[in-house]
Write a protein that holds these residues in place. Structure first.
Motif, PDB file in Angstrom:
ATOM      1  N   CYS A 135      -5.771  -7.272   9.885  1.00  0.00           N
ATOM      2  CA  CYS A 135      -5.497  -5.878  10.229  1.00  0.00           C
ATOM      3  C   CYS A 135      -6.759  -5.199  10.754  1.00  0.00           C
ATOM      4  O   CYS A 135      -6.694  -4.112  11.312  1.00  0.00           O
ATOM      5  CB  CYS A 135      -4.965  -5.129   9.008  1.00  0.00           C
ATOM      6  N   GLN A 136      -7.910  -5.827  10.548  1.00  0.00           N
ATOM      7  CA  GLN A 136      -9.186  -5.255  11.003  1.00  0.00           C
ATOM      8  C   GLN A 136      -9.644  -5.985  12.245  1.00  0.00           C
ATOM      9  O   GLN A 136      -9.950  -7.176  12.202  1.00  0.00           O
ATOM     10  CB  GLN A 136     -10.247  -5.377   9.897  1.00  0.00           C
ATOM     11  N   PRO A 182      -4.412  -0.077  10.857  1.00  0.00           N
ATOM     12  CA  PRO A 182      -3.367  -1.005  10.384  1.00  0.00           C
ATOM     13  C   PRO A 182      -3.586  -1.511   8.959  1.00  0.00           C
ATOM     14  O   PRO A 182      -2.661  -2.043   8.349  1.00  0.00           O
ATOM     15  CB  PRO A 182      -3.461  -2.164  11.386  1.00  0.00           C
ATOM     16  N   CYS A 183      -4.802  -1.345   8.425  1.00  0.00           N
ATOM     17  CA  CYS A 183      -5.069  -1.810   7.052  1.00  0.00           C
ATOM     18  C   CYS A 183      -4.640  -0.784   6.004  1.00  0.00           C
ATOM     19  O   CYS A 183      -4.508  -1.124   4.818  1.00  0.00           O
ATOM     20  CB  CYS A 183      -6.559  -2.110   6.873  1.00  0.00           C
ATOM     21  N   VAL A 184      -4.449   0.457   6.433  1.00  0.00           N
ATOM     22  CA  VAL A 184      -4.115   1.527   5.482  1.00  0.00           C
ATOM     23  C   VAL A 184      -2.750   1.244   4.868  1.00  0.00           C
ATOM     24  O   VAL A 184      -1.798   0.896   5.561  1.00  0.00           O
ATOM     25  CB  VAL A 184      -4.132   2.902   6.183  1.00  0.00           C
ATOM     26  N   GLY A 185      -2.690   1.402   3.538  1.00  0.00           N
ATOM     27  CA  GLY A 185      -1.453   1.175   2.810  1.00  0.00           C
ATOM     28  C   GLY A 185      -1.327  -0.235   2.261  1.00  0.00           C
ATOM     29  O   GLY A 185      -0.445  -0.513   1.448  1.00  0.00           O
ATOM     30  N   VAL A 238     -11.820  -5.396  -8.793  1.00  0.00           N
ATOM     31  CA  VAL A 238     -11.153  -4.103  -8.651  1.00  0.00           C
ATOM     32  C   VAL A 238      -9.992  -4.277  -7.686  1.00  0.00           C
ATOM     33  O   VAL A 238     -10.163  -4.853  -6.611  1.00  0.00           O
ATOM     34  CB  VAL A 238     -12.119  -3.029  -8.110  1.00  0.00           C
ATOM     35  N   ARG A 239      -8.809  -3.793  -8.083  1.00  0.00           N
ATOM     36  CA  ARG A 239      -7.637  -3.876  -7.204  1.00  0.00           C
ATOM     37  C   ARG A 239      -7.131  -2.480  -6.901  1.00  0.00           C
ATOM     38  O   ARG A 239      -7.250  -1.586  -7.728  1.00  0.00           O
ATOM     39  CB  ARG A 239      -6.522  -4.699  -7.859  1.00  0.00           C
ATOM     40  N   GLY A 240      -6.602  -2.313  -5.733  1.00  0.00           N
ATOM     41  CA  GLY A 240      -6.094  -1.001  -5.358  1.00  0.00           C
ATOM     42  C   GLY A 240      -5.366  -1.061  -4.035  1.00  0.00           C
ATOM     43  O   GLY A 240      -4.876  -2.115  -3.623  1.00  0.00           O
ATOM     44  N   THR A 241      -5.321   0.080  -3.378  1.00  0.00           N
ATOM     45  CA  THR A 241      -4.644   0.210  -2.089  1.00  0.00           C
ATOM     46  C   THR A 241      -5.595   0.853  -1.094  1.00  0.00           C
ATOM     47  O   THR A 241      -6.367   1.744  -1.456  1.00  0.00           O
ATOM     48  CB  THR A 241      -3.385   1.077  -2.238  1.00  0.00           C
ATOM     49  N   VAL A 242      -5.542   0.399   0.125  1.00  0.00           N
ATOM     50  CA  VAL A 242      -6.378   0.989   1.182  1.00  0.00           C
ATOM     51  C   VAL A 242      -5.823   2.372   1.499  1.00  0.00           C
ATOM     52  O   VAL A 242      -4.655   2.510   1.878  1.00  0.00           O
ATOM     53  CB  VAL A 242      -6.377   0.103   2.441  1.00  0.00           C
ATOM     54  N   THR A 243      -6.667   3.371   1.309  1.00  0.00           N
ATOM     55  CA  THR A 243      -6.198   4.753   1.457  1.00  0.00           C
ATOM     56  C   THR A 243      -6.598   5.382   2.792  1.00  0.00           C
ATOM     57  O   THR A 243      -6.025   6.391   3.176  1.00  0.00           O
ATOM     58  CB  THR A 243      -6.753   5.614   0.312  1.00  0.00           C
TER      59      THR A 243
END
Lengths: 139, 133
Positions: free
Chosen positions: A55-56, A87-90, A108-113
């Motif tokens: 996506c990058q 395109p990486c967001v979300g 660390v886990r999460g979501t691209v904001t």
């Protein structure tokens, strides 16, 4: 010494017996052949192909650390990412600080904001021990 | 005639069986993305550092720091902290956007001197960078 005389009736009986023996042998062979087969459960097998992309594209992500001076040394409390493509967001993201010997601290886990974001580490790390951060962005 | 009809039926059955097998062998897979980034400090070498803006030829301490910045670190943020060894900060300095080459950093207070020994710690974009000098 007289040789026994073969009568046509006796010959016919012998032929029938031979035919029966051959039949029995054939049946035994079939049974063996059947026993040599293996009963296999019916299962479906499917395969497909798909292109795994990134996506990058273009500008690389800039990774910096959030450091503060505490207790006579710099400690890392977070990881900041800048220049993340739209395109990486979300998508899901995982970050792992690393040192010379491998992983340092917890993942660390999460979501691209967004394009610029900061992920807080669960525990502060000694800055001198952090030499890299491995980042994975995936679906 | 009967034999030809049977042969035709058998051929159709074989074709149908082949088609179902071919359909079962294909799988629709949704496209996905996987992006990996390996973040690192702009330099792994030690930066040359000197104490500057001396007070009374350094006897009273220093009020600045001079660093030699490698090209890879240009445009990044720098922080310097003068501190007692293993203790609290005495003075700090910062540069929001580093140039390439030599850079002078003004410290927030006088550090060092003949009676006190202060260490200097440097980060660039938050990454700890070792110094020499």
């Amino acid at each position: 010494m007289t040789r026994p005389v073969r009568t046509p009736r006796r010959t016919s009986v012998r032929r029938r017996l031979a035919a029966l023996a051959l039949g029995a042998l054939a049946l035994a062979g079939l049974g063996t052949a059947a026993a040599a087969q293996l009963s296999v459960e019916t299962r479906g097998v499917a395969a497909g192909t798909s292109v795994v992309g990134s996506c990058q594209t273009g500008t690389p992500v800039r990774v910096s650390l959030v450091s503060t001076f505490t207790g006579g040394r710099y400690v890392v409390t977070g990881v900041r990412l800048r220049g993340v493509a739209g395109p990486c967001v979300g998508r899901s993201i995982a970050l792992q600080p690393t040192g010379p010997g491998g992983a340092v601290g917890a993942e660390v886990r999460g979501t691209v904001t967004g394009a610029d974001q900061t992920h807080t580490l669960p525990a502060a790390l000694v800055a001198a021990q952090v030499t890299g951060v491995a980042v994975v962005i995936h679906d | 005639m009967r034999l030809r009809a049977l042969a035709a039926v058998a051929a159709v059955c074989l074709l149908a069986g082949g088609l179902s097998t071919a359909q079962a062998a294909s799988l629709a897979v949704a496209p996905s993305t996987l992006t990996t980034v390996n973040g690192q400090a702009c330099t792994t070498s030690s930066l040359a550092l000197t104490r500057t803006d001396a007070v009374w030829w350094g006897l009273g301490g220093f009020r600045g720091v001079r660093l030699t910045v490698p090209p890879a670190c240009a445009g990044r943020a720098l922080h310097v902290t003068a501190h007692q060894t293993g203790g609290s900060a005495v003075a700090t300095g910062a540069v929001a956007t580093l140039p390439t080459g030599s850079v002078d950093v003004a410290m927030s207070a006088t550090y060092g001197g003949i009676f006190t020994s202060h260490a200097l710690s440097v980060t660039i974009d938050g990454w700890y960078v070792a110094t020499t000098g």
